[in-house]
Design a protein around this motif. Structure first.
Motif, PDB file in Angstrom:
ATOM      1  N   UNK A 237       0.913  -1.229  -0.005  1.00 33.19           N
ATOM      2  CA  UNK A 237       0.058  -0.085  -0.014  1.00 33.19           C
ATOM      3  C   UNK A 237       0.931   1.234  -0.025  1.00 33.19           C
ATOM      4  N   UNK A 238       0.974   2.056  -1.130  1.00 35.24           N
ATOM      5  CA  UNK A 238       1.584   3.162  -0.929  1.00 35.24           C
ATOM      6  C   UNK A 238       1.178   4.242  -0.025  1.00 35.24           C
ATOM      7  N   UNK A 239      -0.123   4.168   0.228  1.00 37.30           N
ATOM      8  CA  UNK A 239      -0.448   5.173   1.286  1.00 37.30           C
ATOM      9  C   UNK A 239       0.013   4.930   2.630  1.00 37.30           C
ATOM     10  N   UNK A 240      -0.088   3.605   2.958  1.00 38.45           N
ATOM     11  CA  UNK A 240       0.618   2.925   4.186  1.00 38.45           C
ATOM     12  C   UNK A 240       1.960   3.380   4.255  1.00 38.45           C
ATOM     13  N   UNK A 241       2.652   3.325   3.231  1.00 38.15           N
ATOM     14  CA  UNK A 241       4.144   3.677   2.856  1.00 38.15           C
ATOM     15  C   UNK A 241       4.611   5.395   3.320  1.00 38.15           C
ATOM     16  N   UNK A 242       3.533   6.057   2.794  1.00 37.41           N
ATOM     17  CA  UNK A 242       3.742   7.544   2.983  1.00 37.41           C
ATOM     18  C   UNK A 242       3.459   7.567   4.486  1.00 37.41           C
ATOM     19  N   UNK A 243       2.304   7.209   5.048  1.00 32.75           N
ATOM     20  CA  UNK A 243       1.882   7.616   6.357  1.00 32.75           C
ATOM     21  C   UNK A 243       3.137   7.044   7.439  1.00 32.75           C
ATOM     22  N   UNK A 244       3.727   5.947   7.247  1.00 31.98           N
ATOM     23  CA  UNK A 244       4.718   5.555   7.894  1.00 31.98           C
ATOM     24  C   UNK A 244       5.770   6.499   8.034  1.00 31.98           C
ATOM     25  N   UNK A 245       6.040   6.933   6.937  1.00 31.44           N
ATOM     26  CA  UNK A 245       7.264   7.940   6.699  1.00 31.44           C
ATOM     27  C   UNK A 245       7.003   9.036   7.655  1.00 31.44           C
ATOM     28  N   UNK A 246       5.631   9.495   7.391  1.00 29.41           N
ATOM     29  CA  UNK A 246       5.342  10.805   8.399  1.00 29.41           C
ATOM     30  C   UNK A 246       5.406  10.360   9.934  1.00 29.41           C
ATOM     31  N   UNK A 247       5.153   9.075  10.147  1.00 25.44           N
ATOM     32  CA  UNK A 247       5.093   8.779  11.709  1.00 25.44           C
ATOM     33  C   UNK A 247       6.382   8.529  12.139  1.00 25.44           C
ATOM     34  N   UNK A 248       7.253   8.014  11.378  1.00 21.62           N
ATOM     35  CA  UNK A 248       8.709   7.941  11.788  1.00 21.62           C
ATOM     36  C   UNK A 248       9.515   9.586  12.077  1.00 21.62           C
ATOM     37  N   UNK A 249       8.898  10.347  11.133  1.00 19.15           N
ATOM     38  CA  UNK A 249       9.657  11.519  11.274  1.00 19.15           C
ATOM     39  C   UNK A 249       8.984  12.192  12.338  1.00 19.15           C
ATOM     40  N   UNK A 250       7.479  12.080  12.601  1.00 19.71           N
ATOM     41  CA  UNK A 250       6.852  12.541  14.268  1.00 19.71           C
ATOM     42  C   UNK A 250       7.713  11.967  15.306  1.00 19.71           C
ATOM     43  N   UNK A 251       7.883  10.701  15.128  1.00 20.20           N
ATOM     44  CA  UNK A 251       8.734  10.110  16.330  1.00 20.20           C
ATOM     45  C   UNK A 251      10.091  10.633  16.650  1.00 20.20           C
ATOM     46  N   UNK A 252      10.568  11.178  15.507  1.00 19.23           N
ATOM     47  CA  UNK A 252      11.848  11.707  15.684  1.00 19.23           C
ATOM     48  C   UNK A 252      11.969  13.170  16.086  1.00 19.23           C
ATOM     49  N   UNK A 253      10.732  13.751  16.057  1.00 19.60           N
ATOM     50  CA  UNK A 253      10.314  14.894  16.636  1.00 19.60           C
ATOM     51  C   UNK A 253      10.827  16.157  15.776  1.00 19.60           C
ATOM     52  N   UNK A 254      10.441  16.023  14.478  1.00 16.40           N
ATOM     53  CA  UNK A 254      10.640  17.185  13.578  1.00 16.40           C
ATOM     54  C   UNK A 254       9.304  18.112  13.516  1.00 16.40           C
ATOM     55  N   UNK A 255       9.976  19.176  13.585  1.00 17.66           N
ATOM     56  CA  UNK A 255       8.803  20.391  13.895  1.00 17.66           C
ATOM     57  C   UNK A 255       7.377  20.399  13.421  1.00 17.66           C
ATOM     58  N   UNK A 256       7.094  20.187  12.181  1.00 19.27           N
ATOM     59  CA  UNK A 256       5.725  20.369  11.786  1.00 19.27           C
ATOM     60  C   UNK A 256       4.805  19.236  12.427  1.00 19.27           C
ATOM     61  N   UNK A 257       5.374  18.203  12.952  1.00 16.12           N
ATOM     62  CA  UNK A 257       4.682  17.180  13.392  1.00 16.12           C
ATOM     63  C   UNK A 257       4.399  16.915  14.892  1.00 16.12           C
ATOM     64  N   UNK A 258       3.361  16.014  15.152  1.00 11.90           N
ATOM     65  CA  UNK A 258       3.087  16.002  16.705  1.00 11.90           C
ATOM     66  C   UNK A 258       4.361  15.704  17.597  1.00 11.90           C
ATOM     67  N   UNK A 259       5.299  14.748  17.081  1.00  7.47           N
ATOM     68  CA  UNK A 259       6.502  14.380  18.054  1.00  7.47           C
ATOM     69  C   UNK A 259       7.196  15.649  18.370  1.00  7.47           C
ATOM     70  N   UNK A 260       6.963  16.696  17.790  1.00  4.73           N
ATOM     71  CA  UNK A 260       7.740  17.919  18.002  1.00  4.73           C
ATOM     72  C   UNK A 260       7.309  18.661  19.369  1.00  4.73           C
ATOM     73  N   UNK A 261       5.930  18.435  19.789  1.00  2.00           N
ATOM     74  CA  UNK A 261       5.506  19.001  20.797  1.00  2.00           C
ATOM     75  C   UNK A 261       6.233  18.865  22.334  1.00  2.00           C
ATOM     76  N   UNK A 262       6.327  17.476  22.569  1.00  2.00           N
ATOM     77  CA  UNK A 262       6.866  17.155  23.817  1.00  2.00           C
ATOM     78  C   UNK A 262       8.442  17.460  24.148  1.00  2.00           C
ATOM     79  N   UNK A 263       9.043  17.220  23.005  1.00  2.00           N
ATOM     80  CA  UNK A 263      10.542  17.707  23.045  1.00  2.00           C
ATOM     81  C   UNK A 263      10.895  19.006  23.306  1.00  2.00           C
ATOM     82  N   UNK A 264       9.962  19.955  22.484  1.00  2.00           N
ATOM     83  CA  UNK A 264      10.070  21.218  22.661  1.00  2.00           C
ATOM     84  C   UNK A 264       9.922  21.788  23.836  1.00  2.00           C
TER      85      UNK A 264
END
Length: 345
Positions: A237-264
């Motif tokens: 599923x290309x959709x799951x592939x793209x969503x997984x990419x965004x999830x991983x970047x969110x876990x890493x704490x990149x700014x536009x995504x949810x994972x940035x909130x707690x670290x910041x």
């Protein structure tokens, strides 16, 4: 495993956690932890494989030792103060034993060695339960006893967890071990801020639970147990592939995504408390974690491993797992950043 037995185990798991979270007496909290431990053991060993048996044994011994230490801590406190109330923990030896026991329950450095091994011997679904639901009971005890625990020890354990988990995760090729070190690093961030601002710890825990659940569900749907497996997610599923990419970047704490909130917010709070060296070290350790998240992102969305032509037709097979929970958790864990001001009110 039959549905009846599975439901009994899951209900016991939920009951044990709820007993611990709602108890005010140390014996009740200990009973809840024991019910919790004994109900997860069959789930770990359900595959009847030597690795699963080994993982179940390691989990049982570690959790039993931690529960015994909690019981010993509460008995020492009751002997010295005459009370079994969780919030009245005033004996110094009890503080030390309880801190080490909770660190062992959660999988914090330096007593973290069991977590990657147990996850590696479990199925992806069981690993999801261990890294999310099983953290609730120990975290509730941290919440209840935070006024009695040493701030210095918690800060040191949080710093060590983020650095060592980031360092150890660099060399892993198994997605379950990567998620184990990711869990240790995130718990390090939570524990570091717990004695300074409890609201931040609770918010971080909620966001961690949502993001980890979403990523595990994506791994379960795509059946990705190693980094090489993730290269074929696009074929399913290309959709799951793209969503997984965004999830991983969110876990890493990149700014536009949810994972940035707690670290910041945690870094901001540490700097406000004049803990600038600690904040600097934790920010640098986040870069280590970000590296292995980026590596997973790269293999999931940007590369294709050597394979036969037939594997390119994997998209013809529909996923046999329900994708609605993954959709809800994924959307939340990617797009929650604009709601940050509401979460802090």
């Amino acid at each position: 495993m039959s549905p009846t037995i599975f439901m009994i185990i899951l209900s016991s798991l939920a009951t044990g956690t709820i007993i611990t979270m709602t108890s005010y007496h140390w014996l009740l909290a200990w009973i809840g932890l024991e019910i919790n431990t004994l109900s997860i053991i069959p789930l770990i060993s359900t595959t009847h494989h030597p690795r699963a048996t080994e993982a179940a044994t390691k989990y049982f011994l570690t959790q039993a030792a931690a529960s015994a230490m909690i019981l010993f801590s509460s008995m020492t406190n009751a002997w010295e103060t005459g009370t079994w109330d969780i919030t009245q923990l005033s004996s110094t030896p009890s503080h030390i034993f309880l801190t080490m026991a909770l660190a062992m329950k959660l999988g914090l450095v330096p007593v973290h060695f069991w977590l990657p091994e147990v996850l590696q011997g479990s199925t992806l679904t069981t690993a999801l339960i261990i890294t999310t639901w099983q953290k609730l009971a120990p975290m509730s005890l941290v919440y209840l006893t935070i006024n009695s625990l040493s701030t210095t020890v918690l800060l040191l354990m949080g710093l060590m967890s983020t650095v060592i988990a980031g360092w150890a995760g660099l060399n892993q090729t198994q997605t379950r071990k990567i998620m184990a070190y990711s869990s240790i690093a995130h718990l390090g961030w939570m524990v570091a801020v717990s004695s300074i601002m409890m609201n931040l710890m609770v918010m971080n825990l909620i966001i961690y639970l949502i993001m980890t659940s979403a990523l595990f569900q994506a791994l379960i749907v795509s059946q990705s147990k190693t980094i090489q497996d993730t290269t074929m997610t696009w074929a399913l599923s290309p959709t799951i592939s793209i969503l997984t990419m965004a999830l991983l970047l969110s876990l890493g704490g990149l700014p536009p995504l949810t994972g940035f909130i707690p670290k910041w917010l945690i870094l901001e709070e540490l700097v406000t408390q004049n803990l600038i060296p600690t904040a600097t070290m934790m920010a640098l350790s986040a870069l280590l974690s970000l590296f292995f998240y980026l590596r997973l992102t790269y293999t999931t969305t940007l590369t294709l491993s050597p394979n036969t032509t037939t594997t390119k037709f994997k998209w013809r097979l529909k996923p046999n797992q329900p994708t609605q929970p993954m959709l809800i958790a994924t959307t939340t864990s990617i797009l929650l950043l604009p709601l940050a001001p509401l979460m802090l009110m």
